[in-house]
Design a protein around this motif. Structure first.
Motif, PDB file in Angstrom:
ATOM      1  N   TRP A   1      -7.055   2.062 -15.049  1.00 15.99           N
ATOM      2  CA  TRP A   1      -8.279   1.281 -14.967  1.00 15.99           C
ATOM      3  C   TRP A   1      -9.027   1.725 -13.712  1.00 15.99           C
ATOM      4  O   TRP A   1      -8.511   2.512 -12.917  1.00 15.99           O
ATOM      5  CB  TRP A   1      -7.923  -0.202 -14.871  1.00 15.99           C
ATOM      6  CG  TRP A   1      -6.814  -0.390 -13.887  1.00 15.99           C
ATOM      7  CD1 TRP A   1      -6.909  -0.621 -12.545  1.00 15.99           C
ATOM      8  CD2 TRP A   1      -5.415  -0.248 -14.154  1.00 15.99           C
ATOM      9  NE1 TRP A   1      -5.664  -0.651 -11.966  1.00 15.99           N
ATOM     10  CE2 TRP A   1      -4.724  -0.421 -12.930  1.00 15.99           C
ATOM     11  CE3 TRP A   1      -4.663  -0.009 -15.324  1.00 15.99           C
ATOM     12  CZ2 TRP A   1      -3.342  -0.374 -12.834  1.00 15.99           C
ATOM     13  CZ3 TRP A   1      -3.285   0.059 -15.222  1.00 15.99           C
ATOM     14  CH2 TRP A   1      -2.632  -0.133 -13.989  1.00 15.99           C
ATOM     15  N   ASP A   2     -10.214   1.194 -13.502  1.00 20.71           N
ATOM     16  CA  ASP A   2     -10.978   1.527 -12.302  1.00 20.71           C
ATOM     17  C   ASP A   2     -10.499   0.631 -11.157  1.00 20.71           C
ATOM     18  O   ASP A   2     -10.753  -0.572 -11.161  1.00 20.71           O
ATOM     19  CB  ASP A   2     -12.471   1.295 -12.568  1.00 20.71           C
ATOM     20  CG  ASP A   2     -13.356   1.793 -11.430  1.00 20.71           C
ATOM     21  OD1 ASP A   2     -12.869   1.810 -10.277  1.00 20.71           O
ATOM     22  OD2 ASP A   2     -14.516   2.145 -11.693  1.00 20.71           O
ATOM     23  N   PRO A   3      -9.804   1.181 -10.159  1.00 24.22           N
ATOM     24  CA  PRO A   3      -9.262   0.350  -9.082  1.00 24.22           C
ATOM     25  C   PRO A   3     -10.341  -0.310  -8.238  1.00 24.22           C
ATOM     26  O   PRO A   3     -10.117  -1.368  -7.654  1.00 24.22           O
ATOM     27  CB  PRO A   3      -8.411   1.324  -8.262  1.00 24.22           C
ATOM     28  CG  PRO A   3      -8.958   2.669  -8.579  1.00 24.22           C
ATOM     29  CD  PRO A   3      -9.440   2.601  -9.981  1.00 24.22           C
ATOM     30  N   GLU A   4     -11.533   0.295  -8.160  1.00 18.60           N
ATOM     31  CA  GLU A   4     -12.620  -0.334  -7.419  1.00 18.60           C
ATOM     32  C   GLU A   4     -13.025  -1.649  -8.089  1.00 18.60           C
ATOM     33  O   GLU A   4     -13.266  -2.661  -7.425  1.00 18.60           O
ATOM     34  CB  GLU A   4     -13.817   0.608  -7.320  1.00 18.60           C
ATOM     35  CG  GLU A   4     -13.599   1.782  -6.383  1.00 18.60           C
ATOM     36  CD  GLU A   4     -14.865   2.584  -6.170  1.00 18.60           C
ATOM     37  OE1 GLU A   4     -15.817   2.420  -6.969  1.00 18.60           O
ATOM     38  OE2 GLU A   4     -14.903   3.373  -5.213  1.00 18.60           O
TER      39      GLU A   4
ATOM     40  N   ASN B   1      -0.309   3.494   0.591  1.00 15.41           N
ATOM     41  CA  ASN B   1      -0.501   3.704  -0.847  1.00 15.41           C
ATOM     42  C   ASN B   1      -1.981   3.983  -1.110  1.00 15.41           C
ATOM     43  O   ASN B   1      -2.814   3.093  -0.940  1.00 15.41           O
ATOM     44  CB  ASN B   1      -0.048   2.458  -1.613  1.00 15.41           C
ATOM     45  CG  ASN B   1      -0.081   2.649  -3.123  1.00 15.41           C
ATOM     46  OD1 ASN B   1      -1.058   3.155  -3.661  1.00 15.41           O
ATOM     47  ND2 ASN B   1       0.968   2.221  -3.791  1.00 15.41           N
ATOM     48  N   PRO B   2      -2.357   5.199  -1.518  1.00 16.90           N
ATOM     49  CA  PRO B   2      -3.781   5.538  -1.651  1.00 16.90           C
ATOM     50  C   PRO B   2      -4.497   4.744  -2.735  1.00 16.90           C
ATOM     51  O   PRO B   2      -5.683   4.437  -2.605  1.00 16.90           O
ATOM     52  CB  PRO B   2      -3.760   7.040  -1.975  1.00 16.90           C
ATOM     53  CG  PRO B   2      -2.396   7.296  -2.531  1.00 16.90           C
ATOM     54  CD  PRO B   2      -1.479   6.343  -1.837  1.00 16.90           C
ATOM     55  N   TYR B   3      -3.794   4.411  -3.800  1.00 16.08           N
ATOM     56  CA  TYR B   3      -4.395   3.612  -4.872  1.00 16.08           C
ATOM     57  C   TYR B   3      -4.814   2.244  -4.351  1.00 16.08           C
ATOM     58  O   TYR B   3      -5.943   1.774  -4.600  1.00 16.08           O
ATOM     59  CB  TYR B   3      -3.393   3.467  -6.018  1.00 16.08           C
ATOM     60  CG  TYR B   3      -3.665   2.314  -6.941  1.00 16.08           C
ATOM     61  CD1 TYR B   3      -4.656   2.382  -7.906  1.00 16.08           C
ATOM     62  CD2 TYR B   3      -2.906   1.132  -6.844  1.00 16.08           C
ATOM     63  CE1 TYR B   3      -4.904   1.310  -8.759  1.00 16.08           C
ATOM     64  CE2 TYR B   3      -3.154   0.067  -7.690  1.00 16.08           C
ATOM     65  CZ  TYR B   3      -4.147   0.162  -8.642  1.00 16.08           C
ATOM     66  OH  TYR B   3      -4.389  -0.899  -9.479  1.00 16.08           O
ATOM     67  N   GLU B   4      -3.944   1.594  -3.601  1.00 15.57           N
ATOM     68  CA  GLU B   4      -4.269   0.257  -3.118  1.00 15.57           C
ATOM     69  C   GLU B   4      -5.345   0.281  -2.050  1.00 15.57           C
ATOM     70  O   GLU B   4      -6.072  -0.704  -1.864  1.00 15.57           O
ATOM     71  CB  GLU B   4      -3.006  -0.446  -2.625  1.00 15.57           C
ATOM     72  CG  GLU B   4      -2.080  -0.790  -3.775  1.00 15.57           C
ATOM     73  CD  GLU B   4      -0.972  -1.750  -3.407  1.00 15.57           C
ATOM     74  OE1 GLU B   4      -0.844  -2.095  -2.220  1.00 15.57           O
ATOM     75  OE2 GLU B   4      -0.244  -2.150  -4.315  1.00 15.57           O
ATOM     76  N   LYS B   5      -5.490   1.377  -1.364  1.00 12.87           N
ATOM     77  CA  LYS B   5      -6.580   1.513  -0.399  1.00 12.87           C
ATOM     78  C   LYS B   5      -7.927   1.447  -1.129  1.00 12.87           C
ATOM     79  O   LYS B   5      -8.874   0.799  -0.656  1.00 12.87           O
ATOM     80  CB  LYS B   5      -6.455   2.824   0.369  1.00 12.87           C
ATOM     81  CG  LYS B   5      -7.530   3.003   1.450  1.00 12.87           C
ATOM     82  CD  LYS B   5      -7.286   4.243   2.278  1.00 12.87           C
ATOM     83  CE  LYS B   5      -8.348   4.412   3.358  1.00 12.87           C
ATOM     84  NZ  LYS B   5      -8.358   3.302   4.318  1.00 12.87           N
ATOM     85  N   ILE B   6      -8.007   2.091  -2.293  1.00  9.15           N
ATOM     86  CA  ILE B   6      -9.234   2.049  -3.097  1.00  9.15           C
ATOM     87  C   ILE B   6      -9.530   0.614  -3.529  1.00  9.15           C
ATOM     88  O   ILE B   6     -10.662   0.132  -3.432  1.00  9.15           O
ATOM     89  CB  ILE B   6      -9.096   2.961  -4.333  1.00  9.15           C
ATOM     90  CG1 ILE B   6      -8.924   4.414  -3.914  1.00  9.15           C
ATOM     91  CG2 ILE B   6     -10.326   2.822  -5.237  1.00  9.15           C
ATOM     92  CD1 ILE B   6      -8.538   5.339  -5.064  1.00  9.15           C
ATOM     93  N   VAL B   7      -8.494  -0.083  -4.014  1.00  6.36           N
ATOM     94  CA  VAL B   7      -8.646  -1.470  -4.464  1.00  6.36           C
ATOM     95  C   VAL B   7      -9.158  -2.344  -3.326  1.00  6.36           C
ATOM     96  O   VAL B   7     -10.145  -3.086  -3.471  1.00  6.36           O
ATOM     97  CB  VAL B   7      -7.312  -2.021  -4.984  1.00  6.36           C
ATOM     98  CG1 VAL B   7      -7.449  -3.495  -5.374  1.00  6.36           C
ATOM     99  CG2 VAL B   7      -6.824  -1.228  -6.201  1.00  6.36           C
TER     100      VAL B   7
ATOM    101  N   GLY C   1     -11.124  -9.138  -7.821  1.00  7.78           N
ATOM    102  CA  GLY C   1     -10.222  -9.974  -7.042  1.00  7.78           C
ATOM    103  C   GLY C   1     -10.943 -10.731  -5.943  1.00  7.78           C
ATOM    104  O   GLY C   1     -10.685 -11.922  -5.707  1.00  7.78           O
ATOM    105  N   ALA C   2     -11.876 -10.061  -5.262  1.00 10.13           N
ATOM    106  CA  ALA C   2     -12.612 -10.703  -4.180  1.00 10.13           C
ATOM    107  C   ALA C   2     -13.470 -11.849  -4.695  1.00 10.13           C
ATOM    108  O   ALA C   2     -13.497 -12.943  -4.106  1.00 10.13           O
ATOM    109  CB  ALA C   2     -13.482  -9.675  -3.456  1.00 10.13           C
TER     110      ALA C   2
ATOM    111  N   GLU D   1     -10.554  -1.616  -0.359  1.00  5.20           N
ATOM    112  CA  GLU D   1     -11.864  -1.301   0.210  1.00  5.20           C
ATOM    113  C   GLU D   1     -12.985  -1.820  -0.679  1.00  5.20           C
ATOM    114  O   GLU D   1     -14.027  -2.278  -0.184  1.00  5.20           O
ATOM    115  CB  GLU D   1     -11.989   0.210   0.428  1.00  5.20           C
ATOM    116  CG  GLU D   1     -11.138   0.706   1.592  1.00  5.20           C
ATOM    117  CD  GLU D   1     -11.290   2.194   1.846  1.00  5.20           C
ATOM    118  OE1 GLU D   1     -11.860   2.882   0.962  1.00  5.20           O
ATOM    119  OE2 GLU D   1     -10.841   2.668   2.899  1.00  5.20           O
ATOM    120  N   ALA D   2     -12.778  -1.771  -1.999  1.00  5.43           N
ATOM    121  CA  ALA D   2     -13.780  -2.320  -2.912  1.00  5.43           C
ATOM    122  C   ALA D   2     -13.854  -3.834  -2.782  1.00  5.43           C
ATOM    123  O   ALA D   2     -14.942  -4.431  -2.855  1.00  5.43           O
ATOM    124  CB  ALA D   2     -13.453  -1.933  -4.349  1.00  5.43           C
TER     125      ALA D   2
END
Length: 361
Positions: A298-301, A70-76, A307-308, A78-79
């Motif tokens: 929203w901004d996934p980053e 899922n490319p969206y969750e990859k952005i989330v 979250g972190a 990695e941030a």
């Protein structure tokens, strides 16, 4: 990454009162390893937050995605991993190849054995993951849901992208404006059990009961399972079944891009309105060629970054997940925990031809 956002001082935190778990565990007896872990969890559940505690160094965070491709969750993720490095921790991402209800269970079990300090999960199903997540919490592994929630007693926090109600209602309002408040519409969702999708859809349906939408008809909710090809085929199927369809709302980044790809090469381009939730890099060409007029996200980053820091604050004892507690998410500033452990990132952005080139994610 977010140097333009001011950091704010943490406020005093409220006292935590997660007594339900403590009450259940207090009656346990015996000297088995399991009972010792439960007793430890019981003692921990009565602890109070220390907002002045420093973030621990060397924290291990694991991001468990709905689906690994899922490319969206990859952005989330990695941030979030980059954020972990900011406070001296480490992060990693794992996930199944499919978005089935129980596909994440084996990954949770592995992360528990690895003694991660926190598991951050975008749940494919709110209940299927509960057993292993509760086991994780009994071992003092913090659990943070993000993007798609679990059942409330299966995690300490839920990092929500934006107000669930506002997302659902705004998607209907945008569609109504684009089709003149009349005509047949459909929804192209992810999986049938996805918590966030179903919550948004409930508010969409409720919004459609208002008099302003009396000439609009929701004819079907289709499910593409967050798989590109299936979402493409579901779009084709909707238009074959309802050739007079006026619009499709797709509250999933995989679904909206697949639907846009189908519409862009069909006779329905410019005739069927498509909106929903997508990333600018996925949707830019469809905005430019006129297939899509607007969509939002929203901004996934920032979601992964928040979250972190939330997971680190839990693991460091700054917060316990109680309503009213506050913590600082690095350069994003201060956040307050709301009802049921929910932390809201902020309002989504609407992307159009006028602003889409201002974003790169």
């Amino acid at each position: 990454m977010y140097a333009n956002l001011p950091a704010r001082r943490r406020a005093a935190a409220a006292t935590a009162a997660a007594c339900a778990l403590a009450t259940v565990l207090a009656g346990c007896s015996g000297t088995t390893k399991d009972s010792e872990e439960k007793a430890a969890a019981s003692r921990a559940s009565g602890a109070t937050a220390d907002p002045d505690a420093p973030l621990k160094k060397g924290l291990k965070l694991a991001f468990l995605r709905k689906q690994i491709n899922n490319p969206y969750e990859k952005i989330v993720d990695e941030a979030g991993i980059a954020a972990a490095a900011e406070f001296g921790g480490t992060g990693k991402e794992v996930g199944p190849s499919d978005a089935g209800a129980s596909s994440q269970v084996s990954y949770i079990n592995t992360l528990v054995r690895q003694r991660q300090d926190a598991i951050l999960i975008a749940a494919n199903d709110p209940n299927a993951v509960c057993g292993p997540l509760k086991q994780a919490m009994r071992k003092d592994i913090k659990v943070v849901a993000y993007d798609s929630d679990t059942a409330k007693d299966c995690r300490q926090l839920f990092i929500n992208q934006a107000s669930t109600e506002e997302i659902g209602r705004s998607l209907v309002r945008d569609m109504a404006e684009q089709i003149g408040h009349q005509g047949k519409i459909a929804i192209l969702s992810a999986t049938q059990n996805a918590t966030n999708q179903n919550a948004w859809i409930r508010y969409m349906k409720d919004e459609l009961t208002k008099p302003a939408y009396r000439k609009m008809d929701l004819v079907r909710v289709a499910y593409g399972d967050d798989a590109d090809q299936k979402s493409f085929q579901q779009t084709q199927g909707l238009l074959q079944a309802y050739p007079d369809l006026k619009g499709i709302i797709s509250p999933t980044t995989v679904g909206i891009s697949a639907a846009a790809r189908y519409l862009s090469d069909s006779s329905y381009k410019g005739k069927v309105v498509l909106n929903g939730l997508g990333t600018p890099n996925q949707m830019r060409k469809y905005i430019k060629d006129g297939t899509v007029e607007r969509f939002s996200l929203w901004d996934p980053e920032k979601l992964g970054y928040l979250g972190a820091y939330a997971a680190a604050a839990l693991a460091s004892g700054q917060i316990t997940g109680a309503e009213g507690e506050t913590f600082t998410a690095g350069e994003l500033g201060e956040y307050t925990i709301g009802t049921d452990g929910e932390v809201v990132l902020g309002p989504p952005t609407v992307f159009t031809e006028d602003n889409i080139d201002d974003f790169d994610f």
